[in-house]
Write an enzyme that holds these catalytic residues in place. Structure first.
Site, mmCIF file in Angstrom:
data_model
loop_
_atom_site.group_PDB
_atom_site.id
_atom_site.type_symbol
_atom_site.label_atom_id
_atom_site.label_comp_id
_atom_site.label_asym_id
_atom_site.label_seq_id
_atom_site.Cartn_x
_atom_site.Cartn_y
_atom_site.Cartn_z
ATOM 1 N N ARG A 1 4.446 0.602 -6.049
ATOM 2 C CA ARG A 1 4.411 -0.298 -4.900
ATOM 3 C C ARG A 1 3.391 -1.419 -5.100
ATOM 4 O O ARG A 1 3.404 -2.404 -4.367
ATOM 5 C CB ARG A 1 4.055 0.491 -3.625
ATOM 6 C CG ARG A 1 5.083 1.554 -3.299
ATOM 7 C CD ARG A 1 4.626 2.441 -2.170
ATOM 8 N NE ARG A 1 4.577 1.734 -0.903
ATOM 9 C CZ ARG A 1 5.624 1.509 -0.126
ATOM 10 N NH1 ARG A 1 6.804 1.926 -0.501
ATOM 11 N NH2 ARG A 1 5.493 0.868 1.017
ATOM 12 N N TRP B 1 -3.156 -2.521 -1.533
ATOM 13 C CA TRP B 1 -2.795 -3.841 -2.044
ATOM 14 C C TRP B 1 -3.487 -4.812 -1.099
ATOM 15 O O TRP B 1 -3.120 -4.925 0.067
ATOM 16 C CB TRP B 1 -1.281 -4.009 -2.007
ATOM 17 C CG TRP B 1 -0.768 -5.216 -2.708
ATOM 18 C CD1 TRP B 1 -0.529 -5.350 -4.050
ATOM 19 C CD2 TRP B 1 -0.368 -6.464 -2.108
ATOM 20 N NE1 TRP B 1 -0.025 -6.598 -4.316
ATOM 21 C CE2 TRP B 1 0.075 -7.303 -3.156
ATOM 22 C CE3 TRP B 1 -0.361 -6.956 -0.807
ATOM 23 C CZ2 TRP B 1 0.533 -8.600 -2.924
ATOM 24 C CZ3 TRP B 1 0.096 -8.243 -0.588
ATOM 25 C CH2 TRP B 1 0.535 -9.052 -1.641
ATOM 26 N N CYS C 1 0.822 -1.212 0.000
ATOM 27 C CA CYS C 1 0.000 0.000 0.000
ATOM 28 C C CYS C 1 0.858 1.266 0.000
ATOM 29 O O CYS C 1 1.949 1.291 0.563
ATOM 30 C CB CYS C 1 -0.867 0.038 1.257
ATOM 31 S SG CYS C 1 -1.822 -1.452 1.477
ATOM 32 N N GLU D 1 7.600 -12.991 -13.646
ATOM 33 C CA GLU D 1 6.865 -11.931 -12.952
ATOM 34 C C GLU D 1 6.342 -10.856 -13.893
ATOM 35 O O GLU D 1 5.279 -10.289 -13.647
ATOM 36 C CB GLU D 1 7.682 -11.316 -11.809
ATOM 37 C CG GLU D 1 8.858 -10.490 -12.225
ATOM 38 C CD GLU D 1 9.624 -9.903 -11.050
ATOM 39 O OE1 GLU D 1 8.998 -9.390 -10.129
ATOM 40 O OE2 GLU D 1 10.865 -9.949 -11.081
ATOM 41 N N LYS E 1 6.042 -3.695 -4.809
ATOM 42 C CA LYS E 1 7.491 -3.457 -4.825
ATOM 43 C C LYS E 1 8.122 -3.781 -3.483
ATOM 44 O O LYS E 1 9.161 -4.396 -3.412
ATOM 45 C CB LYS E 1 7.745 -1.988 -5.186
ATOM 46 C CG LYS E 1 9.208 -1.588 -5.224
ATOM 47 C CD LYS E 1 9.914 -2.222 -6.392
ATOM 48 C CE LYS E 1 11.382 -1.886 -6.457
ATOM 49 N NZ LYS E 1 12.111 -2.829 -7.317
ATOM 50 N N HIS F 1 16.936 -35.891 -14.821
ATOM 51 C CA HIS F 1 16.418 -36.674 -13.692
ATOM 52 C C HIS F 1 14.913 -36.494 -13.527
ATOM 53 O O HIS F 1 14.385 -36.725 -12.439
ATOM 54 C CB HIS F 1 17.164 -36.288 -12.412
ATOM 55 C CG HIS F 1 18.619 -36.630 -12.481
ATOM 56 N ND1 HIS F 1 19.071 -37.926 -12.431
ATOM 57 C CD2 HIS F 1 19.718 -35.857 -12.672
ATOM 58 C CE1 HIS F 1 20.394 -37.931 -12.549
ATOM 59 N NE2 HIS F 1 20.806 -36.682 -12.701
ATOM 60 N N ASN G 1 -1.034 0.992 6.004
ATOM 61 C CA ASN G 1 -0.225 0.010 5.283
ATOM 62 C C ASN G 1 0.272 -0.979 6.328
ATOM 63 O O ASN G 1 0.873 -0.580 7.323
ATOM 64 C CB ASN G 1 0.969 0.716 4.605
ATOM 65 C CG ASN G 1 1.933 -0.264 3.969
ATOM 66 O OD1 ASN G 1 1.578 -1.403 3.691
ATOM 67 N ND2 ASN G 1 3.160 0.185 3.731
ATOM 68 N N GLY G 2 0.008 -2.274 6.113
ATOM 69 C CA GLY G 2 0.444 -3.288 7.071
ATOM 70 C C GLY G 2 -0.686 -4.254 7.359
ATOM 71 O O GLY G 2 -1.671 -4.308 6.605
ATOM 72 N N GLU H 1 17.425 -16.218 -11.358
ATOM 73 C CA GLU H 1 16.909 -14.846 -11.390
ATOM 74 C C GLU H 1 16.277 -14.532 -12.744
ATOM 75 O O GLU H 1 15.227 -13.882 -12.823
ATOM 76 C CB GLU H 1 18.047 -13.862 -11.061
ATOM 77 C CG GLU H 1 17.732 -12.401 -11.247
ATOM 78 C CD GLU H 1 16.484 -11.908 -10.505
ATOM 79 O OE1 GLU H 1 15.954 -12.629 -9.653
ATOM 80 O OE2 GLU H 1 16.034 -10.796 -10.819
ATOM 81 N N LYS I 1 12.518 -13.183 -13.287
ATOM 82 C CA LYS I 1 12.257 -11.926 -14.003
ATOM 83 C C LYS I 1 11.231 -12.154 -15.092
ATOM 84 O O LYS I 1 10.293 -11.397 -15.258
ATOM 85 C CB LYS I 1 13.587 -11.436 -14.587
ATOM 86 C CG LYS I 1 13.764 -10.001 -14.704
ATOM 87 C CD LYS I 1 14.157 -9.272 -13.426
ATOM 88 C CE LYS I 1 13.355 -9.574 -12.223
ATOM 89 N NZ LYS I 1 13.834 -9.098 -10.992
HETATM 90 C C1 F6R Z 1 11.422 -9.268 -8.052
HETATM 91 C C2 F6R Z 1 11.547 -8.511 -6.830
HETATM 92 C C3 F6R Z 1 11.262 -9.192 -5.550
HETATM 93 C C4 F6R Z 1 12.141 -8.593 -4.430
HETATM 94 C C5 F6R Z 1 11.743 -9.167 -3.070
HETATM 95 C C6 F6R Z 1 12.611 -8.625 -1.968
HETATM 96 O O1 F6R Z 1 11.821 -8.529 -9.163
HETATM 97 O O2 F6R Z 1 11.843 -7.356 -6.861
HETATM 98 O O3 F6R Z 1 11.435 -10.559 -5.642
HETATM 99 O O4 F6R Z 1 13.474 -8.864 -4.713
HETATM 100 O O5 F6R Z 1 10.408 -8.839 -2.802
HETATM 101 O O6 F6R Z 1 12.556 -7.235 -1.911
HETATM 102 P P1 F6R Z 1 13.675 -6.402 -1.183
HETATM 103 O O7 F6R Z 1 14.931 -6.561 -1.972
HETATM 104 O O8 F6R Z 1 13.162 -4.998 -1.187
HETATM 105 O O9 F6R Z 1 13.809 -6.971 0.188
#
Ligand code: F6R
Length: 610
Positions: free
Chosen positions: A27, A75, A2, A489, A605, A505, A99-100, A482, A486
């Site tokens: 976010r 969110w 949020c 997502e 985010k 396997h 937020n929370g 990774e 990427k």
């Molecule tokens: C994916 C992404 C998330 C963050 C994860 C941790 O692109 O950004 O997987 O890496 O939510 O976030 P931080 O690094 O802010 O702790």
């Protein structure tokens, strides 16, 4: 998660709230709303959907002219995205954004029912708003009501509140969720993150937990839990407004990938002194590091994948065993932590609830903690024993790119420092690696960026895929994990990263005619084996995109349908241009599909709930 914004000052508040919410869109959210103090009443307008839906609703109602208000992008956690569940939640006496997660909302609901309250939404936030209302109805004192309410509420929160009777004042308080307070010559702000206020000021207070902020047009005052005046430190951010904007790029993600060479330079250069890593932190620069017999790197998502790169390089250079742990699992599985263990927390935002909980768990066990964080003064940064900042600048796109690259770069420096401390590298060897990192990585990433057209062409062949595999071995496998995250997502294509030797396997049964496989080959010692793995999938009909180093492409006949060759760099440094290429590939697939690259569905985010 949020987004919260609040403004009180000389200007009309609605445009400021909407603009602030727009800067917080990254976010992640599924509904939005505002409350404006309007001629002695609190007027709330909210809507499920995007900010454009809220704007359409505002356009239909009488124009709100007030100069104090709060806004929110939600969110969803408790209750589906809907108009009713959206924030602000208002009562007779107040309006509140949150937020929370209020963990004991059911208990609070019972208490409130006893006092005659009823509920219209499914949210924990409505329960918090009504709890506050109950206390306020007794004392008519906002500070008293807030301090009583936060003694009852368990969980995480950043609250922004306006009270009837004090319609030019915003109150704010937080625990385990971020919130900043700022002021310029014409008014005061509260916000979840700096970009929301950057247009007005680069000075802000990052609210300490439990401190209540009272923000008016004329200034800010702070109160501790006993409601005595409290001190808060002003911080200054050296980003400018352009850095938080797209600067001519179609998306933040592509802008941020293009910023990687600079971010790496900024992160590395100040940390190399006399040719070797130097952090300016006593605990990290001397012999202290040699005491650690094992390391736990704890993080989530992309940051956790950077941890896999860290594991590979630390084990290679310093020969210290490293566990990479998913933060949300770490705390609950009661990990074995010993006196001589080091726990490294990786986080772009420094506010990820799982990572913060893992940090607190490690600290409670008496283990030394080192945070590698991008956001200055964030909770993880403040609570760890030491912190190293990754100087990536603001990362706005939900999909993390440049923050990952700089996390990897800092972990390389930690690996070299550890190797020096325990005698696995001598000064000359350490100097050589540092010098090649400084001279080669930014340039290698520039070369990777120049492959954009070729990467785009490869992406056109992947857009129609429903499933896809990334394969690689050793460090290439770490990078593949990774790359796969990427892609899925932001493109919504299901993909998996597999260690190339593991496919046979079981998973190879999924390879049929045309199944796309992105094969990563930059590690010399396992290249021959990876090539065998590629042959295995190719002979079962896979469509192979090979991403390989120049050297290995010349040395081996790699069977593939598309080839992206990464220009030559020292073998140890391939992860950096490789990350860029794989990020670009995911970016182009998503953009070609016409998706919302920067704000993928369901994602936030900064994940500030556990
Ligand atoms: C994916 C992404 C998330 C963050 C994860 C941790 O692109 O950004 O997987 O890496 O939510 O976030 P931080 O690094 O802010 O702790």
């Amino acid at each position: 998660m949020c987004g919260i914004i609040g403004y009180t000052g000389n200007k009309k508040t609605v445009p400021i709230l909407l603009e602030g919410l727009r800067t917080l869109e990254y976010r992640g959210y599924d509904s939005a709303g505002i409350t404006v103090s309007e001629g002695g009443r609190l007027a709330t307008v909210k809507s499920k959907g995007r900010l454009s839906d809220l704007e359409a609703r505002l356009a239909k109602s009488a124009e709100l002219m007030g100069s104090c208000g709060i806004g929110h992008t939600r969110w969803a956690t408790h209750g589906e995205p809907s108009d009713t569940n959206s924030h602000p939640h208002a009562t007779e006496n107040l309006a509140l954004v949150h937020n929370g997660i209020v963990e004991n909302y059911a208990e609070i609901e019972e208490m409130l029912k006893g006092a005659g309250y009823t509920f219209v939404s499914e949210t924990d936030t409505e329960r918090a708003a009504k709890l506050l209302d109950m206390f306020f109805a007794k004392s008519h004192d906002p500070l008293d009501a807030i301090s009583r309410a936060i003694k009852v509420i368990r969980g995480s929160y950043a609250f922004g509140i306006i009270f009837k009777g004090q319609e030019d004042t915003i109150y704010a308080v937080r625990k385990d969720s971020p919130l900043i307070v700022a002021h310029d010559d014409e008014g005061g702000f509260i916000a979840s993150d700096i970009p929301a206020v950057l247009k007005y000021t680069n000075k802000y207070y990052r609210l300490d937990e439990g401190v209540i902020a009272k923000v008016t047009a004329h200034g800010v005052s702070f109160f501790d839990e006993k409601l005595s005046p409290a001190e808060q430190k002003t911080e200054t951010i050296d980003w400018d407004i352009e850095q938080a904007q797209k600067g001519g790029y179609p998306h933040f993600m592509i802008k941020e990938i293009n910023e990687e060479p600079e971010a790496i330079r900024k992160t590395l250069e100040p940390r190399i002194k006399d040719g070797v890593p130097y952090f300016g932190i006593e605990a990290l620069d001397g012999e202290f590091l040699s005491q650690f017999s094992s390391i736990h790197i704890v993080a989530c998502g992309t940051a956790m994948h950077a941890g896999l790169v860290g594991k590979a390089i630390i084990e290679k250079l310093a020969r210290v065993p490293v566990n990479v742990e998913i933060a949300s699992e770490f705390r609950y599985r009661d990990p074995i932590l010993r006196k001589n263990d080091l726990v490294i927390l990786l986080s772009q935002s420094g506010e990820t609830a799982d990572t913060l909980a893992a940090l607190r768990h490690a600290k409670a066990q008496g283990v030394y903690t080192l945070a590698i964080v991008n956001v200055i003064g964030s909770s993880v940064a403040r609570e760890a024993d030491s912190v190293l900042y990754t100087w990536a600048g603001p990362e706005i796109a939900v999909a993390s790119t440049k923050a990952y690259s700089v996390q990897c770069a800092l972990l390389y420096l930690v690996a070299i420092r550890l190797a020096l401390a325990n005698g696995k590298l001598d000064n000359e060897a350490a100097k050589e690696i540092c010098s090649s990192m400084l001279s080669q990585i930014p340039e290698a990433i520039e070369s990777a960026l120049s492959l954009d057209k070729q990467i785009y062409d490869a992406a056109t062949k992947l857009v129609a895929a429903e499933h896809l595999f990334y394969i690689g071995r050793d460090m290439d496998y770490a990078l593949a994990t990774e790359a796969s995250l990427k892609l899925k997502e932001i493109s919504y294509i299901h993909s998996e990263a597999y260690a190339a030797g593991e496919l046979k396997h079981g998973t190879i049964s999924l390879i049929t005619d045309g199944t796309p496989v992105v094969a990563v080959t930059t590690v010399k010692k396992v290249c021959e084996k990876t090539v065998s793995g590629i042959r295995e999938v190719k002979s079962r009909g896979a469509f192979v995109v090979s991403v390989c180093s120049k050297e290995l492409s010349e040395q081996y006949d790699i069977p593939c349908d598309e080839m992206i060759v990464i220009p030559q760099v020292s073998e140890l440094l391939y992860p950096f241009p490789l990350a860029t290429v794989l990020q670009l590939l995911a970016y182009h697939v998503s953009a070609l599909k016409g998706l919302d690259v920067d704000k993928p569905r369901n994602l936030a985010k900064s994940v500030t709930v556990e």
